[in-house]
Write a protein that holds these residues in place. Structure first.
Motif, PDB file in Angstrom:
ATOM      1  N   ASN A 230     -79.758 -57.223  -4.220  1.00  0.00           N
ATOM      2  CA  ASN A 230     -78.653 -56.489  -4.841  1.00  0.00           C
ATOM      3  C   ASN A 230     -78.311 -55.230  -4.050  1.00  0.00           C
ATOM      4  O   ASN A 230     -77.289 -55.168  -3.378  1.00  0.00           O
ATOM      5  CB  ASN A 230     -78.946 -56.182  -6.312  1.00  0.00           C
ATOM      6  CG  ASN A 230     -80.355 -55.680  -6.537  1.00  0.00           C
ATOM      7  OD1 ASN A 230     -80.916 -54.932  -5.731  1.00  0.00           O
ATOM      8  ND2 ASN A 230     -80.933 -56.059  -7.663  1.00  0.00           N
ATOM      9  N   GLN A 231     -79.184 -54.212  -4.103  1.00  0.00           N
ATOM     10  CA  GLN A 231     -78.903 -53.011  -3.307  1.00  0.00           C
ATOM     11  C   GLN A 231     -79.036 -53.304  -1.821  1.00  0.00           C
ATOM     12  O   GLN A 231     -78.284 -52.751  -1.011  1.00  0.00           O
ATOM     13  CB  GLN A 231     -79.842 -51.867  -3.699  1.00  0.00           C
ATOM     14  CG  GLN A 231     -79.599 -50.589  -2.891  1.00  0.00           C
ATOM     15  CD  GLN A 231     -80.374 -49.391  -3.406  1.00  0.00           C
ATOM     16  OE1 GLN A 231     -80.323 -49.085  -4.593  1.00  0.00           O
ATOM     17  NE2 GLN A 231     -81.089 -48.700  -2.518  1.00  0.00           N
ATOM     18  N   VAL A 232     -79.990 -54.091  -1.436  1.00  0.00           N
ATOM     19  CA  VAL A 232     -80.253 -54.547  -0.058  1.00  0.00           C
ATOM     20  C   VAL A 232     -80.825 -53.437   0.812  1.00  0.00           C
ATOM     21  O   VAL A 232     -81.814 -53.628   1.515  1.00  0.00           O
ATOM     22  CB  VAL A 232     -78.998 -55.156   0.610  1.00  0.00           C
ATOM     23  CG1 VAL A 232     -79.299 -55.546   2.076  1.00  0.00           C
ATOM     24  CG2 VAL A 232     -78.495 -56.355  -0.164  1.00  0.00           C
ATOM     25  N   PHE A 233     -80.224 -52.264   0.790  1.00  0.00           N
ATOM     26  CA  PHE A 233     -80.593 -51.192   1.718  1.00  0.00           C
ATOM     27  C   PHE A 233     -81.585 -50.210   1.105  1.00  0.00           C
ATOM     28  O   PHE A 233     -81.500 -49.871  -0.081  1.00  0.00           O
ATOM     29  CB  PHE A 233     -79.349 -50.429   2.176  1.00  0.00           C
ATOM     30  CG  PHE A 233     -78.322 -51.301   2.830  1.00  0.00           C
ATOM     31  CD1 PHE A 233     -78.524 -51.791   4.110  1.00  0.00           C
ATOM     32  CD2 PHE A 233     -77.161 -51.660   2.156  1.00  0.00           C
ATOM     33  CE1 PHE A 233     -77.591 -52.613   4.715  1.00  0.00           C
ATOM     34  CE2 PHE A 233     -76.218 -52.479   2.749  1.00  0.00           C
ATOM     35  CZ  PHE A 233     -76.434 -52.964   4.030  1.00  0.00           C
ATOM     36  N   ASP A 234     -82.488 -49.736   1.929  1.00  0.00           N
ATOM     37  CA  ASP A 234     -83.331 -48.593   1.576  1.00  0.00           C
ATOM     38  C   ASP A 234     -82.436 -47.403   1.252  1.00  0.00           C
ATOM     39  O   ASP A 234     -81.357 -47.247   1.837  1.00  0.00           O
ATOM     40  CB  ASP A 234     -84.251 -48.283   2.762  1.00  0.00           C
ATOM     41  CG  ASP A 234     -85.027 -47.003   2.594  1.00  0.00           C
ATOM     42  OD1 ASP A 234     -86.093 -47.043   1.975  1.00  0.00           O
ATOM     43  OD2 ASP A 234     -84.541 -45.960   3.094  1.00  0.00           O
ATOM     44  N   ASN A 235     -82.849 -46.551   0.322  1.00  0.00           N
ATOM     45  CA  ASN A 235     -81.997 -45.446  -0.133  1.00  0.00           C
ATOM     46  C   ASN A 235     -81.506 -44.569   1.011  1.00  0.00           C
ATOM     47  O   ASN A 235     -80.336 -44.157   1.044  1.00  0.00           O
ATOM     48  CB  ASN A 235     -82.739 -44.589  -1.156  1.00  0.00           C
ATOM     49  CG  ASN A 235     -82.900 -45.278  -2.496  1.00  0.00           C
ATOM     50  OD1 ASN A 235     -82.076 -46.105  -2.866  1.00  0.00           O
ATOM     51  ND2 ASN A 235     -83.955 -44.941  -3.215  1.00  0.00           N
ATOM     52  N   THR A 236     -82.394 -44.241   1.954  1.00  0.00           N
ATOM     53  CA  THR A 236     -81.996 -43.389   3.076  1.00  0.00           C
ATOM     54  C   THR A 236     -80.861 -44.020   3.852  1.00  0.00           C
ATOM     55  O   THR A 236     -79.834 -43.377   4.140  1.00  0.00           O
ATOM     56  CB  THR A 236     -83.186 -43.141   4.020  1.00  0.00           C
ATOM     57  OG1 THR A 236     -84.176 -42.386   3.334  1.00  0.00           O
ATOM     58  CG2 THR A 236     -82.757 -42.375   5.269  1.00  0.00           C
ATOM     59  N   PHE A 237     -81.005 -45.283   4.188  1.00  0.00           N
ATOM     60  CA  PHE A 237     -80.006 -45.929   5.028  1.00  0.00           C
ATOM     61  C   PHE A 237     -78.741 -46.273   4.259  1.00  0.00           C
ATOM     62  O   PHE A 237     -77.646 -46.300   4.842  1.00  0.00           O
ATOM     63  CB  PHE A 237     -80.616 -47.147   5.708  1.00  0.00           C
ATOM     64  CG  PHE A 237     -81.688 -46.763   6.700  1.00  0.00           C
ATOM     65  CD1 PHE A 237     -81.352 -46.170   7.913  1.00  0.00           C
ATOM     66  CD2 PHE A 237     -83.025 -46.925   6.397  1.00  0.00           C
ATOM     67  CE1 PHE A 237     -82.330 -45.774   8.816  1.00  0.00           C
ATOM     68  CE2 PHE A 237     -84.014 -46.535   7.294  1.00  0.00           C
ATOM     69  CZ  PHE A 237     -83.661 -45.960   8.508  1.00  0.00           C
ATOM     70  N   LEU A 238     -78.857 -46.499   2.962  1.00  0.00           N
ATOM     71  CA  LEU A 238     -77.656 -46.695   2.164  1.00  0.00           C
ATOM     72  C   LEU A 238     -76.821 -45.420   2.165  1.00  0.00           C
ATOM     73  O   LEU A 238     -75.591 -45.463   2.316  1.00  0.00           O
ATOM     74  CB  LEU A 238     -78.021 -47.087   0.736  1.00  0.00           C
ATOM     75  CG  LEU A 238     -76.842 -47.330  -0.213  1.00  0.00           C
ATOM     76  CD1 LEU A 238     -75.910 -48.401   0.322  1.00  0.00           C
ATOM     77  CD2 LEU A 238     -77.352 -47.706  -1.608  1.00  0.00           C
ATOM     78  N   ASN A 239     -77.459 -44.256   2.014  1.00  0.00           N
ATOM     79  CA  ASN A 239     -76.728 -42.987   2.071  1.00  0.00           C
ATOM     80  C   ASN A 239     -76.072 -42.776   3.420  1.00  0.00           C
ATOM     81  O   ASN A 239     -74.935 -42.293   3.508  1.00  0.00           O
ATOM     82  CB  ASN A 239     -77.671 -41.823   1.757  1.00  0.00           C
ATOM     83  CG  ASN A 239     -78.033 -41.743   0.288  1.00  0.00           C
ATOM     84  OD1 ASN A 239     -77.314 -42.235  -0.572  1.00  0.00           O
ATOM     85  ND2 ASN A 239     -79.169 -41.127  -0.013  1.00  0.00           N
ATOM     86  N   ILE A 240     -76.786 -43.124   4.489  1.00  0.00           N
ATOM     87  CA  ILE A 240     -76.224 -42.981   5.829  1.00  0.00           C
ATOM     88  C   ILE A 240     -75.001 -43.883   5.981  1.00  0.00           C
ATOM     89  O   ILE A 240     -73.930 -43.436   6.428  1.00  0.00           O
ATOM     90  CB  ILE A 240     -77.279 -43.314   6.899  1.00  0.00           C
ATOM     91  CG1 ILE A 240     -78.354 -42.226   6.949  1.00  0.00           C
ATOM     92  CG2 ILE A 240     -76.624 -43.467   8.282  1.00  0.00           C
ATOM     93  CD1 ILE A 240     -79.541 -42.574   7.835  1.00  0.00           C
ATOM     94  N   LEU A 241     -75.120 -45.137   5.596  1.00  0.00           N
ATOM     95  CA  LEU A 241     -74.023 -46.092   5.785  1.00  0.00           C
ATOM     96  C   LEU A 241     -72.805 -45.723   4.940  1.00  0.00           C
ATOM     97  O   LEU A 241     -71.668 -45.816   5.419  1.00  0.00           O
ATOM     98  CB  LEU A 241     -74.511 -47.505   5.445  1.00  0.00           C
ATOM     99  CG  LEU A 241     -75.575 -48.087   6.378  1.00  0.00           C
ATOM    100  CD1 LEU A 241     -76.076 -49.421   5.856  1.00  0.00           C
ATOM    101  CD2 LEU A 241     -75.040 -48.234   7.804  1.00  0.00           C
ATOM    102  N   ILE A 242     -73.022 -45.307   3.688  1.00  0.00           N
ATOM    103  CA  ILE A 242     -71.886 -44.915   2.853  1.00  0.00           C
ATOM    104  C   ILE A 242     -71.194 -43.692   3.435  1.00  0.00           C
ATOM    105  O   ILE A 242     -69.955 -43.616   3.483  1.00  0.00           O
ATOM    106  CB  ILE A 242     -72.336 -44.659   1.404  1.00  0.00           C
ATOM    107  CG1 ILE A 242     -72.733 -45.974   0.731  1.00  0.00           C
ATOM    108  CG2 ILE A 242     -71.222 -43.982   0.604  1.00  0.00           C
ATOM    109  CD1 ILE A 242     -73.286 -45.814  -0.674  1.00  0.00           C
ATOM    110  N   THR A 243     -71.973 -42.717   3.892  1.00  0.00           N
ATOM    111  CA  THR A 243     -71.386 -41.511   4.479  1.00  0.00           C
ATOM    112  C   THR A 243     -70.567 -41.869   5.710  1.00  0.00           C
ATOM    113  O   THR A 243     -69.433 -41.382   5.879  1.00  0.00           O
ATOM    114  CB  THR A 243     -72.492 -40.506   4.846  1.00  0.00           C
ATOM    115  OG1 THR A 243     -73.223 -40.149   3.670  1.00  0.00           O
ATOM    116  CG2 THR A 243     -71.900 -39.240   5.462  1.00  0.00           C
ATOM    117  N   TRP A 244     -71.098 -42.693   6.578  1.00  0.00           N
ATOM    118  CA  TRP A 244     -70.351 -43.111   7.777  1.00  0.00           C
ATOM    119  C   TRP A 244     -69.089 -43.873   7.385  1.00  0.00           C
ATOM    120  O   TRP A 244     -68.025 -43.690   7.996  1.00  0.00           O
ATOM    121  CB  TRP A 244     -71.242 -43.973   8.662  1.00  0.00           C
ATOM    122  CG  TRP A 244     -72.338 -43.203   9.357  1.00  0.00           C
ATOM    123  CD1 TRP A 244     -72.643 -41.880   9.218  1.00  0.00           C
ATOM    124  CD2 TRP A 244     -73.274 -43.719  10.319  1.00  0.00           C
ATOM    125  NE1 TRP A 244     -73.708 -41.544  10.016  1.00  0.00           N
ATOM    126  CE2 TRP A 244     -74.122 -42.640  10.700  1.00  0.00           C
ATOM    127  CE3 TRP A 244     -73.496 -44.977  10.863  1.00  0.00           C
ATOM    128  CZ2 TRP A 244     -75.151 -42.791  11.623  1.00  0.00           C
ATOM    129  CZ3 TRP A 244     -74.531 -45.137  11.790  1.00  0.00           C
ATOM    130  CH2 TRP A 244     -75.346 -44.057  12.165  1.00  0.00           C
TER     131      TRP A 244
END
Length: 374
Positions: A230-244
């Motif tokens: 569902n989320q797929v991404f680790d929290n750190t990298f999800l924040n990075i990807l959304i910000t980018w």
């Protein structure tokens, strides 16, 4: 939820225009959250899901990637000279150090000991993650042409924010330990950071991958993943990807690439066609990141505006880590990293006449403001 997007994203998205999306293609994408992600997966996968207007994704094969690239990854945007567009060596604001011609500089098993010698195929999500299995192995939506040397240098490292670079490449891409603070907090070992021009492109490739292969990704170990479907991404990298994703909006180049790959694979990247899907799937993370940026923006002022004597002062209560000036076409005109701060102020000078968008980043937020230089 109130969504606060950068001015840069709004202005650029308003002039991009619509992609060539087939009629009814997203009609069944009606949910929110992870339900929406699953609905998008059914639209773009290679299964017959019984959709009203079913389109089955095809696999042109690994060798077929080089054919796809001749229409999907041609430079018609920067030098506009028909050479290969490589995100790892492309210089958006000046001449490229590397120029590759399809069929001429293709990897033949030799060289690749320095930049500009050969190009090959870069799996943005490393092929070792999914054991080089198809159709992932040859999916052009996240397998891109790249300089052979930089491709090898990136290796299997995650994407992130480099703190102090151990390696820097010709267009400013770099490698080093992740900046373990702000929106990238939670990871401190080696990452690869592309230039700002292509951060959103890469983020949307990750969101595509997480959606297209939702039924398999939970079993694939990778530092950027959290072992769920569902989320797929680790929290750190999800924040990075959304910000980018939010700070580097969809470009005409991405739209054209999406259309070209659709013609070859019969599926599309939904996050290029509708960038809002990201925050519909991950509303909590988007709200947190947007709130940080909104509050940060209210503490910044730029004066005088219009500028006087080609110079402005930026006043910020929070220390800035970077100041980037974009022209109206989204090209970087000036980038200042770790700018000098005097009494909570920063000077930006040598500005040519024109209209600019000034993007200012702190440890955990980004703000964008307009600037006019007469």
């Amino acid at each position: 939820m109130k969504k606060n997007f950068t001015l840069l994203a709004f202005l650029l998205c308003s002039v991009i225009g619509l992609a060539q999306i087939p009629a009814g293609y997203y009609n069944t994408a009606t949910g929110t959250g992870y339900t929406l992600k699953t609905q998008l997966k059914r639209i773009i996968d290679n299964n017959n899901d019984g959709l009203p207007s079913e389109r089955i994704s095809t696999d042109p094969g690994y060798a077929g990637l080089y054919v796809t690239y001749t229409t999907s990854d041609i430079d018609l945007y920067y030098e506009n000279n028909g050479t290969m567009l490589d995100m790892y060596t492309e210089n958006p604001t000046g001449p490229d150090n590397c120029e590759f011609t399809y069929g001429t500089n293709q990897d033949d098993g030799t060289l690749g000991t320095a930049e500009c010698q050969r190009y090959n195929r870069e799996h943005i999500i490393p092929q070792s993650v999914f054991s080089s299995a198809t159709p992932m192995y040859s999916d052009a939506h996240f397998v891109v042409p790249s300089d052979k040397y930089v491709n090898a240098q990136r290796g299997n490292f995650p994407f992130g924010r480099v703190n102090v670079a151990t390696n820097t490449y010709s267009n400013g891409s770099k490698k080093g330990n992740n900046l373990n603070s702000g929106y990238s907090a939670g990871y401190s070992t080696t990452v690869f950071e592309p230039i700002n021009e292509f951060k959103g492109d890469i983020a949307r490739m990750f969101f595509y991958f997480a959606t297209r292969y939702e039924d398999q990704v939970a079993s694939w170990p990778y530092d950027m993943f959290n072992g769920t479907s569902n989320q797929v991404f680790d929290n750190t990298f999800l924040n990075i990807l959304i910000t980018w994703h939010l700070n580097d909006p969809v470009s005409q180049r991405e739209i054209d690439r999406n259309n070209a790959i659709y013609a070859r694979q019969n599926n599309r990247n939904p996050f290029i066609d509708n960038s809002g899907y990201v925050c519909q799937i991950y509303p909590t993370q988007c709200a947190t990141l947007s709130t940080n940026s909104f509050e940060f923006e209210n503490t910044i002022s730029i004066y005088p505006n219009p500028a006087v004597n080609n110079e402005v002062t930026i006043s910020s209560e929070t220390e800035l880590k970077s100041i980037v000036l974009y022209n109206i076409n989204g090209q970087i005109i000036q980038e200042i990293k770790n700018p000098t701060r005097v009494d909570n102020s920063y000077k930006v000078n040598n500005l040519s006449s024109g209209f600019y968008l000034v993007q200012m980043a702190s440890e955990n937020a980004i703000a964008t403001k307009k600037l006019i230089v007469n």
